[in-house]
Design a protein around this motif. Structure first.
Motif, PDB file in Angstrom:
ATOM      1  N   ILE A 231       0.849  -1.188   0.000  1.00 40.87           N
ATOM      2  CA  ILE A 231       0.000   0.000   0.000  1.00 40.87           C
ATOM      3  C   ILE A 231       0.889   1.243   0.000  1.00 40.87           C
ATOM      4  CG2 ILE A 231      -1.614   1.377   1.371  1.00 40.87           C
ATOM      5  CD1 ILE A 231      -2.995  -0.885   0.004  1.00 40.87           C
ATOM      6  N   LEU A 232       0.596   2.181  -0.913  1.00 33.39           N
ATOM      7  CA  LEU A 232       1.292   3.458  -1.021  1.00 33.39           C
ATOM      8  C   LEU A 232       0.359   4.567  -0.559  1.00 33.39           C
ATOM      9  CD1 LEU A 232       3.528   5.424  -2.138  1.00 33.39           C
ATOM     10  CD2 LEU A 232       2.354   5.248  -4.345  1.00 33.39           C
ATOM     11  N   VAL A 233       0.863   5.442   0.325  1.00 35.28           N
ATOM     12  CA  VAL A 233       0.042   6.520   0.871  1.00 35.28           C
ATOM     13  C   VAL A 233       0.776   7.848   0.749  1.00 35.28           C
ATOM     14  CG1 VAL A 233      -1.189   7.404   2.890  1.00 35.28           C
ATOM     15  CG2 VAL A 233      -1.015   4.926   2.524  1.00 35.28           C
ATOM     16  N   GLY A 234       0.131   8.846   0.143  1.00 35.89           N
ATOM     17  CA  GLY A 234       0.580  10.232   0.189  1.00 35.89           C
ATOM     18  C   GLY A 234       1.835  10.541  -0.593  1.00 35.89           C
ATOM     19  N   GLY A 235       2.475  11.650  -0.204  1.00 35.01           N
ATOM     20  CA  GLY A 235       3.690  12.117  -0.847  1.00 35.01           C
ATOM     21  C   GLY A 235       3.527  13.502  -1.437  1.00 35.01           C
ATOM     22  N   GLN A 236       4.600  13.963  -2.054  1.00 32.92           N
ATOM     23  CA  GLN A 236       4.651  15.308  -2.631  1.00 32.92           C
ATOM     24  C   GLN A 236       5.477  15.275  -3.895  1.00 32.92           C
ATOM     25  OE1 GLN A 236       5.298  19.081  -0.199  1.00 32.92           O
ATOM     26  NE2 GLN A 236       7.298  18.839  -1.127  1.00 32.92           N
ATOM     27  N   LYS A 244      -2.222  14.285  -5.084  1.00 33.20           N
ATOM     28  CA  LYS A 244      -3.669  14.093  -4.917  1.00 33.20           C
ATOM     29  C   LYS A 244      -4.077  12.635  -5.124  1.00 33.20           C
ATOM     30  CE  LYS A 244      -5.085  18.818  -6.013  1.00 33.20           C
ATOM     31  NZ  LYS A 244      -3.722  19.360  -5.929  1.00 33.20           N
ATOM     32  N   ASP A 245      -3.292  11.888  -5.916  1.00 26.91           N
ATOM     33  CA  ASP A 245      -3.551  10.453  -6.046  1.00 26.91           C
ATOM     34  C   ASP A 245      -2.860   9.763  -4.868  1.00 26.91           C
ATOM     35  OD1 ASP A 245      -1.059  11.202  -7.088  1.00 26.91           O
ATOM     36  OD2 ASP A 245      -0.951   9.429  -8.368  1.00 26.91           O
ATOM     37  N   ALA A 246      -3.521   9.842  -3.719  1.00 26.85           N
ATOM     38  CA  ALA A 246      -2.848   9.583  -2.452  1.00 26.85           C
ATOM     39  C   ALA A 246      -2.858   8.128  -2.013  1.00 26.85           C
ATOM     40  CB  ALA A 246      -3.488  10.432  -1.346  1.00 26.85           C
ATOM     41  N   LEU A 247      -3.604   7.268  -2.662  1.00 22.71           N
ATOM     42  CA  LEU A 247      -3.692   5.886  -2.212  1.00 22.71           C
ATOM     43  C   LEU A 247      -3.617   4.939  -3.402  1.00 22.71           C
ATOM     44  CD1 LEU A 247      -4.126   4.017   0.250  1.00 22.71           C
ATOM     45  CD2 LEU A 247      -6.576   4.080  -0.271  1.00 22.71           C
ATOM     46  N   TRP A 248      -2.620   4.032  -3.350  1.00 30.36           N
ATOM     47  CA  TRP A 248      -2.435   3.053  -4.409  1.00 30.36           C
ATOM     48  C   TRP A 248      -2.145   1.690  -3.794  1.00 30.36           C
ATOM     49  CZ3 TRP A 248      -2.739   3.833  -9.711  1.00 30.36           C
ATOM     50  CH2 TRP A 248      -2.852   5.163 -10.137  1.00 30.36           C
ATOM     51  N   GLU A 249      -2.475   0.672  -4.568  1.00 32.19           N
ATOM     52  CA  GLU A 249      -2.145  -0.705  -4.178  1.00 32.19           C
ATOM     53  C   GLU A 249      -1.263  -1.312  -5.260  1.00 32.19           C
ATOM     54  OE1 GLU A 249      -4.642  -4.753  -4.182  1.00 32.19           O
ATOM     55  OE2 GLU A 249      -5.305  -3.354  -2.604  1.00 32.19           O
ATOM     56  N   LEU A 250      -0.165  -1.926  -4.833  1.00 39.75           N
ATOM     57  CA  LEU A 250       0.800  -2.515  -5.766  1.00 39.75           C
ATOM     58  C   LEU A 250       0.783  -4.027  -5.650  1.00 39.75           C
ATOM     59  CD1 LEU A 250       3.261  -2.370  -7.737  1.00 39.75           C
ATOM     60  CD2 LEU A 250       4.716  -2.202  -5.681  1.00 39.75           C
ATOM     61  N   ASN A 251       0.673  -4.697  -6.800  1.00 38.30           N
ATOM     62  CA  ASN A 251       0.839  -6.140  -6.862  1.00 38.30           C
ATOM     63  C   ASN A 251       2.310  -6.423  -7.103  1.00 38.30           C
ATOM     64  OD1 ASN A 251       1.076  -8.850  -7.983  1.00 38.30           O
ATOM     65  ND2 ASN A 251      -1.147  -8.848  -8.109  1.00 38.30           N
ATOM     66  N   SER A 252       2.971  -7.050  -6.130  1.00 43.37           N
ATOM     67  CA  SER A 252       4.412  -7.254  -6.231  1.00 43.37           C
ATOM     68  C   SER A 252       4.797  -8.403  -7.144  1.00 43.37           C
ATOM     69  CB  SER A 252       5.001  -7.502  -4.834  1.00 43.37           C
ATOM     70  OG  SER A 252       4.483  -8.707  -4.281  1.00 43.37           O
ATOM     71  N   VAL A 253       3.799  -9.152  -7.640  1.00 43.23           N
ATOM     72  CA  VAL A 253       4.090 -10.255  -8.555  1.00 43.23           C
ATOM     73  C   VAL A 253       4.235  -9.746  -9.977  1.00 43.23           C
ATOM     74  CG1 VAL A 253       3.264 -12.444  -9.499  1.00 43.23           C
ATOM     75  CG2 VAL A 253       2.915 -11.923  -7.077  1.00 43.23           C
ATOM     76  N   PRO A 269      -7.776  10.233   5.873  1.00 43.81           N
ATOM     77  CA  PRO A 269      -6.664  11.155   6.126  1.00 43.81           C
ATOM     78  C   PRO A 269      -6.611  12.278   5.107  1.00 43.81           C
ATOM     79  CG  PRO A 269      -5.934   8.855   6.102  1.00 43.81           C
ATOM     80  CD  PRO A 269      -7.322   8.869   5.580  1.00 43.81           C
ATOM     81  N   ASP A 270      -6.258  13.475   5.571  1.00 47.30           N
ATOM     82  CA  ASP A 270      -5.972  14.560   4.638  1.00 47.30           C
ATOM     83  C   ASP A 270      -4.766  14.194   3.782  1.00 47.30           C
ATOM     84  OD1 ASP A 270      -8.021  16.070   5.627  1.00 47.30           O
ATOM     85  OD2 ASP A 270      -6.755  17.327   6.898  1.00 47.30           O
ATOM     86  N   LEU A 271      -4.657  14.804   2.609  1.00 42.81           N
ATOM     87  CA  LEU A 271      -3.440  14.669   1.816  1.00 42.81           C
ATOM     88  C   LEU A 271      -2.273  15.204   2.633  1.00 42.81           C
ATOM     89  CD1 LEU A 271      -4.809  15.959  -1.607  1.00 42.81           C
ATOM     90  CD2 LEU A 271      -4.708  13.601  -0.772  1.00 42.81           C
ATOM     91  N   ARG A 272      -1.124  14.519   2.561  1.00 41.06           N
ATOM     92  CA  ARG A 272      -0.011  14.907   3.427  1.00 41.06           C
ATOM     93  C   ARG A 272       1.295  14.307   2.941  1.00 41.06           C
ATOM     94  NH1 ARG A 272      -2.114  12.573   8.938  1.00 41.06           N
ATOM     95  NH2 ARG A 272      -4.047  13.386   8.046  1.00 41.06           N
ATOM     96  N   THR A 273       2.374  14.765   3.541  1.00 42.78           N
ATOM     97  CA  THR A 273       3.702  14.214   3.326  1.00 42.78           C
ATOM     98  C   THR A 273       4.413  14.164   4.672  1.00 42.78           C
ATOM     99  OG1 THR A 273       5.734  14.414   2.009  1.00 42.78           O
ATOM    100  CG2 THR A 273       4.793  16.443   2.857  1.00 42.78           C
ATOM    101  N   GLY A 274       5.509  13.413   4.739  1.00 44.58           N
ATOM    102  CA  GLY A 274       6.243  13.306   6.001  1.00 44.58           C
ATOM    103  C   GLY A 274       5.554  12.446   7.037  1.00 44.58           C
ATOM    104  N   HIS A 275       4.557  11.650   6.643  1.00 45.91           N
ATOM    105  CA  HIS A 275       3.840  10.767   7.532  1.00 45.91           C
ATOM    106  C   HIS A 275       4.495   9.381   7.521  1.00 45.91           C
ATOM    107  CE1 HIS A 275       2.436  10.486   3.433  1.00 45.91           C
ATOM    108  NE2 HIS A 275       2.032   9.250   3.679  1.00 45.91           N
ATOM    109  N   THR A 276       3.923   8.461   8.288  1.00 44.32           N
ATOM    110  CA  THR A 276       4.420   7.092   8.306  1.00 44.32           C
ATOM    111  C   THR A 276       3.254   6.123   8.205  1.00 44.32           C
ATOM    112  OG1 THR A 276       4.418   7.166  10.728  1.00 44.32           O
ATOM    113  CG2 THR A 276       6.517   7.562   9.617  1.00 44.32           C
ATOM    114  N   VAL A 277       3.554   4.918   7.746  1.00 46.09           N
ATOM    115  CA  VAL A 277       2.568   3.841   7.727  1.00 46.09           C
ATOM    116  C   VAL A 277       3.183   2.601   8.368  1.00 46.09           C
ATOM    117  CG1 VAL A 277       1.393   4.693   5.665  1.00 46.09           C
ATOM    118  CG2 VAL A 277       3.252   3.040   5.424  1.00 46.09           C
ATOM    119  N   ALA A 278       2.341   1.784   8.979  1.00 50.37           N
ATOM    120  CA  ALA A 278       2.774   0.523   9.573  1.00 50.37           C
ATOM    121  C   ALA A 278       1.614  -0.446   9.502  1.00 50.37           C
ATOM    122  CB  ALA A 278       3.220   0.731  11.020  1.00 50.37           C
ATOM    123  N   TYR A 279       1.928  -1.723   9.260  1.00 46.99           N
ATOM    124  CA  TYR A 279       0.882  -2.720   9.037  1.00 46.99           C
ATOM    125  C   TYR A 279       0.808  -3.700  10.192  1.00 46.99           C
ATOM    126  CZ  TYR A 279      -1.847  -6.410   6.819  1.00 46.99           C
ATOM    127  OH  TYR A 279      -2.815  -7.344   6.528  1.00 46.99           O
TER     128      TYR A 279
END
Length: 525
Positions: A231-236, A244-253, A269-279
């Motif tokens: 899962i990809l979230v956010g950025g600048q 603005k395309d803040a959420l993506w899913e990647l198939n690693s295969v 979540p608001d659009l943002r950068t400098g955040h973190t994600v953990a699963y």
């Protein structure tokens, strides 16, 4: 802010020379003796005089040749020049001239780049309210694409700092945009001031943005949610625009992207950068914490339920830290947040932190744990990689000081240690990418050292407490980059053969941002 003044830095750890400009004095002249021939850093501080577009910096050696070293203007208040790689050869004295825009310079060598710091977290016009850097080395910065080195308030300096406030070669600032960015126009070579530059690496290929591929960005966050999915979230991206395309899913295969259909009522979540994600593998939740956007800083905690494809805002108790450019690590149902930038009230400069906060998913509360050992110095842009019950913290910066130290937090004992390590370590850096490897190892790539983005890679072994430089091979040229992501995915974490390492995005420190995706392999040097 007072009248315009120039400061000339010619040696590390030496206070810059102050050069005063007067309107009735069209140029400033300064003779530098032959022992001051490594490099020059020149920056302007103070109110820019009306009617003056820019100042041209010119030098000649032994009266034989004239070189234009660069220009200073309201949006480019600093320059760096390598005297060893210039027309000013020889061992004699050189004469430096700073001339207002009315004086035309005919013989030019090349325009030297302005010294700008990456990770400018917040950007403000020079004329606006007093600003300063997150490391309390207070600097003013500009709202356009560059950072200046002009000093406003000066921070109190600890004895451990590696440079005086006057010798800062990079800056971060408080501003209305509070945006993370890479400095433009700095050269790509991995060199320090005074080091002869080699040819730049090949440019990194950029994938054209489309409906089935994320846009160019850095400062994003990414995590694996299974052996085949990330899962990809956010950025600048370019021009300091939040993605603005803040959420993506990647198939690693098959390395294909898609935008997941996610329910976000009542909130996301608001659009943002400098955040973190953990699963959280047990609850199947992606935690998104902190970050910043424009003038806003966040301490909210969202979760994405990957089974229900639904966003939720967690209502927490306790004091939640307001952080950006920190690290977050999930361990046994608790989220460990270390370091990062936090804003101060009343327009005071924002600061780096070395505090550790924990969020408990059981009782939905934040708390500060009792920790033994010596904590790392305050920093941001560092990495924190979980290996078993050990959290390996590397690098980061509290500008202008970059770090290459290793700290280990034992999550069982809640104790910090700073082990002696063997092997040649990476040079000091921040905004590098890091990911865990099999056999208790950490992979480090790229980053930013206060002058330029980097391209080298290293592996740290927790078992032997040793560094080894390695070579990364991508599906195309990797080039230099910072603010990118490395992720490792595997069906069996202990099986090195099944390990897949993926790299996405980042920037090259020349105002170029990437959305290329690489399947990375490691070759031992």
């Amino acid at each position: 802010m007072g009248d315009l003044e120039f400061y000339l830095l010619h040696k590390p750890q030496v206070k810059p020379l102050k050069l005063t400009w007067k309107r009735d004095q069209p140029s400033i002249n300064k003779t530098l003796t032959k022992d001051l021939r490594s490099f020059l850093v020149l920056f302007a501080h103070g109110t820019w005089p009306e009617g003056i577009d820019d100042f041209t910096v010119v030098a000649d050696g032994n009266g034989e040749e004239k070189c234009e070293l660069g220009k200073l203007n309201p949006s480019r208040r600093a320059l760096y020049y390598d005297l060893k790689d210039s027309c000013l050869g020889g061992d004699g004295d050189i004469r430096l001239m700073i001339k207002s825009s009315s004086r035309k310079v005919e013989d030019t060598l090349r325009e030297t780049t302005a010294i700008r710091g990456i990770p400018n977290q917040r950007i403000r016009k020079m004329q606006e309210t007093e600003t300063a850097s997150p490391n309390r080395s207070h600097r003013k910065v500009e709202k356009d694409k560059s950072l200046s080195l002009s000093s406003s308030k000066k921070r109190k300096k600890s004895n451990d700092d590696a440079a005086t406030p006057e010798t800062d070669l990079s800056s971060r600032g408080t501003s209305t945009s509070r945006r993370l960015r890479l400095s433009e126009n700095l050269k790509k070579q991995d060199v320090s001031p005074g080091t002869k530059r080699s040819s730049p690496p090949k440019s990194v290929p950029v994938v054209v943005t489309s409906d089935d591929w994320p846009g160019q960005r850095w400062g994003h966050a990414m995590c694996a949610t299974g052996p085949d999915t990330l899962i990809l979230v956010g950025g600048q991206g370019a021009n300091q625009v939040i993605s603005k395309d803040a959420l993506w899913e990647l198939n690693s295969v098959d390395l294909s992207w898609k935008v997941p259909e996610v329910e976000h009522i009542p909130s996301r979540p608001d659009l943002r950068t400098g955040h973190t994600v953990a699963y959280d593998e047990i609850l199947k939740l992606v935690y998104v914490f902190g970050g910043s956007k424009n003038v806003r800083w966040y301490n909210d905690l969202f979760v994405l339920d990957v089974t229900k494809n639904k966003w939720s805002l967690i209502e927490t108790t306790g004091k939640a830290p307001t952080r950006a450019y920190h690290t977050s690590t999930l361990y046994r149902g608790e989220l460990f947040v270390f370091g990062g930038i936090y804003p101060n009230p009343n327009l005071e400069p924002d600061s780096c932190s070395n505090d550790l906060y924990i969020f408990s998913s059981v009782n939905k509360s934040w708390y500060e744990p009792l920790v033994f050992g010596s904590k790392p110095k305050a920093r941001s842009g560092h990495s924190a990689t979980l290996l078993g019950d050990k959290l390996v913290i590397f690098g980061g910066w509290d500008a202008p000081v970059c770090f290459n130290d290793v700290h280990i937090l034992d999550l069982g004992l809640m104790e910090f240690s700073s082990p002696d390590v063997s092997g040649a370590p990476p040079s000091p850096r921040s905004w590098h990418a890091a990911c865990p490897l099999s056999d208790n190892r950490v992979l480090i790539h790229g980053g930013y050292n206060g002058y330029q983005a980097l391209s080298d890679a290293f592996v740290f072994s927790l078992d032997s407490l040793s560094w080894q430089q390695v070579t990364l091979n991508g599906t195309g040229p990797l080039g230099v980059r910072a603010g990118h992501i490395l992720c490792s995915v595997s069906d069996n974490p202990d099986d090195q053969e099944s390990e897949k390492i993926l790299m996405f995005g980042g920037g090259d420190n020349e105002d170029n941002f990437f959305n290329d995706l690489h399947r990375v392999t490691i070759t031992e040097s």
